[in-house]
Structures are given as structure tokens and as C-alpha cells.
Design an enzyme around this catalytic site. Structure first.
Site: not given
Ligand code: AMP
Ligand code: TRP
Length: 344
Positions: A208, A205, A121
Site C-alpha cells: 500500500k 512486494k 520503517k
């Protein structure tokens, strides 16, 4: 990292959290919500919409509040029952932030620097990442341990954060010489829904944050959209194998078989026994049917809850009281253990 064998003897309690950031998808449903619904039948369960975690990435205030209600609606639509499990917003219970600070003084920089989610991130420019993003896993440990939770249902991506929670619990117990005060929370990861992959790339994976909406099935998709996404899902040219072993090295096929198994409540073996040797032209329509059948009632109930924010708020308010009632006595003990001032 931790190698202690805990002799914690407190009651079992299940805790999990889901961030209010954007739409929930099939991965969240199978990896988290379905497990919550099962666990509420056998355990005391506390499920939180972790809005403080969402803040680690900039959020528009109105959207954050709406998304928090949306995740609560998804819990309810999936079948989490507020009479059986506690459903609440993390920010409504101050114990999370308080315990996070105490754990900040126990956790080590080096432990956090190893967290792969932070590295992903924060990207290349770690110096510009917020302290909150770095501290994210410590807040997660506080979420779990403020309730002395022993079991944590999550997807496989959370395994490393759970290890850190165990290390923090262990370090606190040793540093303050209170063996077994905090339990060593166990992740509950197994099951066919533990890792649902993208419909466009079986090695990634389902997420979203994937820019392609075709990569995931959202809980807000209508039946036609779900069926269309299955039809367009990436596959290889071979028919389905005759054995589960034959799925190895075929990530897209393995993922679609796994999704079928998870939604039809059977094993990948069962799916292969039924569809082995058949091409995707035959398998995909059957899969689309299972997906639509499995998710339609959830989608319907989800939309009904969303239309009634007052009802959602009532569930969250009652949940916050129940959650506080569990966490408060733990926090009193923690303050006493640390030696923080209290009026004599
Ligand atoms: P998140 O949306 O990342 O906050 O995740 C909420 C919950 O869903 C966590 O327990 C995750 O581990 C789980 N989850 C997220 N994506 C997937 C996926 N693709 N497969 C299985 N579980 C997932
Ligand atoms: N980090 C988790 C995720 O991204 C969300 C989360 C926050 C959580 N606190 C938690 C999960 C406590 C389990 C227990 O999915």
C-alpha cells in the site's frame, strides 16, 4: 533463533491482525483474508484490526477510526463470518497493551534491533524513530499470546516477527519456570498468495505504500480499473514457458501466473499447462477476467458494509467481548506467574 521443541498441549487457536492503514490490495486479500476464511471452518479464530500498531506511524484520528471500520468491512466482505470467528479492534481489549509491557521486560534490545521491518520503517535516522515503532513486534507477540494462539496466518513478510514471538514465549516460559505456559506460535505462510509482487516490478512486494497506484490492485478498484492495471502490468517479451521451472528468473511472469493460480484456486502448473507457449497478449485478458470475477463480489459486499457503519460497530463490539473473554483468564494467570499484587 529458538530451538526448543514445544510440548504445549493446549487447544489450537488461530490469531491474525491487519493494520488499519490505507486501502487493502490483492496481496492482503490473497496473503491474509482468503486464508482467514478457510481457517474459520476448521479452527477457533480470532482476527483483529490492529489499530494500536497503526499508531506507530502518525495517524490522523478521524482517518484511523474510519480505516479501522474499513478493515473490519474487508474481513466481512471477504467472507469472515462473525458467528464463526471473532472480529474486533485491538484497542478495545486492554490485554494487548498489558501483556506488551510484561513482554517488554522479557524481550531484549538486540532482538528488536535485528528486525528488518524496523530498519526499513525507521530509515537512516533511527534516533528519531518512536519507541512504539521499535516495540512494534513485542506488541505483535502480545496480540498472539494473550490468546495463547498456536497458529498465525500471515504473508511471508511477517516471518521474522513470528520468530520473535516464539523467542519471547520461550523466554517467558523459561524465566518464570512455567514450561509450555505459552505455546510457540506457528506461522501459516504457505500457499499461492503468500507473496504477491508489484505489477510494475516483479522483485518488489505489492504494497500500500508504493507511490504508483498501477503497482497494485485495490479492493476498492472497479472492474475497469482492475482490468486496465492488468493490461498495463510489466512483463518480459517472451511467451509463457512450457514448464513452471521456466518461470525462474522471470519475476513478472511468475507473479502473474501466481495471481491467476491463487484466484482460480489451482496451481501454477495448471496455469502453465493451459497457457504455456502463449504470449501475454493472450494471457492478460484471461487473467483480468479471473481477477475481476474473483474480486467483484468482495468489492460489492465491501461497499455495502461501508455504507452501514452501525452494523460494522455492532460486529466489533460483540467481537471485543468475545476476545476479552478469552484473554482475561490468560492475563490473570500471567499476573499470578509474575507475582504482581492482587487483593488477597
Ligand atoms: P499489512 O497491510 O502490511 O498490515 O498486511 C496485512 C496482511 O497482508 C499481513 O498478513 C501481510 O503479511 C499480508 N500481505 C501484505 N502484503 C502482501 C503481499 N504483497 N503478498 C502477500 N501477503 C501480503
Ligand atoms: N505486523 C502485521 C503486519 O504488518 C500485523 C499484525 C499485528 C499481526 N499483530 C499481529 C499479524 C498478530 C499477525 C498476528 O501485517
Amino acid at each position: 533463533m529458538t530451538d526448543t521443541t514445544s510440548t504445549y498441549s493446549g487447544p489450537e487457536l488461530v490469531f491474525s491482525g491487519v493494520q488499519p492503514t490505507g486501502n487493502l490490495h490483492l496481496g492482503n486479500y490473497l496473503g491474509a483474508l482468503v486464508k482467514f476464511v478457510r481457517l474459520q471452518e476448521t479452527h477457533n479464530c480470532v482476527f483483529s484490526v490492529v489499530d494500536l500498531h497503526a499508531m506507530t506511524i502518525p495517524q490522523e484520528p478521524g482517518a484511523l477510526k474510519a480505516n479501522t471500520r474499513q478493515i473490519a468491512a474487508a474481513f466481512l466482505a471477504a467472507g469472515v463470518d462473525p458467528d464463526k470467528a471473532v472480529i474486533f479492534a485491538q484497542s478495545a481489549v486492554p490485554a494487548h497493551v498489558e501483556l506488551c509491557w510484561y513482554f517488554n521486560c522479557v524481550a531484549r534490545m538486540g532482538w528488536l534491533e535485528r528486525m528488518t521491518q524496523f530498519k526499513e520503517k525507521a530509515g537512516k535516522d533511527k534516533e528519531r524513530a518512536s519507541v512504539g515503532l521499535f516495540d512494534y513486534p513485542v506488541l505483535q507477540a502480545a496480540d498472539i499470546l494473550a490468546y495463547k494462539a498456536t497458529h498465525v496466518p500471515v504473508g511471508e513478510d511477517q516471518k521474522q516477527h513470528l520468530e520473535l514471538s516464539r523467542d519471547i514465549a520461550d523466554r517467558f516460559n523459561r524465566e518464570y519456570d512455567v514450561p509450555d505456559f505459552f505455546p510457540q506460535p506457528e506461522p501459516l505462510i504457505q500457499g499461492p498468495g503468500a507473496r504477491i509482487m508489484s505489477l510494475k516490478d516483479g522483485t518488489k512486494k505489492m504494497s500500500k505504500s508504493d507511490p504508483s497506484d498501477l503497482s497494485r490492485i485495490n479492493l476498492t478498484d472497479d472492474a475497469d480499473t482492475m482490468a486496465r492495471k492488468i493490461k498495463k502490468a510489466k512483463t518480459d517479451p517472451e511467451p509463457l514457458p512450457d514448464t513452471v521451472d521456466g518461470l525462474k528468473g522471470r519475476p513478472e511472469a511468475e507473479n502473474l501466473v501466481g495471481i491467476y493460480a491463487a484466484l482460480a484456486n489451482c496451481t501454477s502448473e495448471d496455469v502453465i499447462n493451459q497457457f504455456g507457449g502463449q504470449g501475454f497478449g493472450a494471457f492478460k485478458p484471461a487473467l483480468a477476467e479471473v481477477v475481476v470475477e474473483g474480486l467483484s463480489p468482495v468489492t460489492k459486499s465491501f461497499n455495502e458494509w461501508l455504507a452501514d457503519p452501525t452494523a460494522i460497530d455492532a460486529v466489533l463490539a460483540a467481537g471485543a467481548e468475545k476476545a476479552s473473554a478469552i484473554a482475561q483468564p490468560v492475563m490473570e494467570e500471567v499476573r499470578d506467574i509474575i507475582g504482581l499484587w492482587k487483593k488477597g
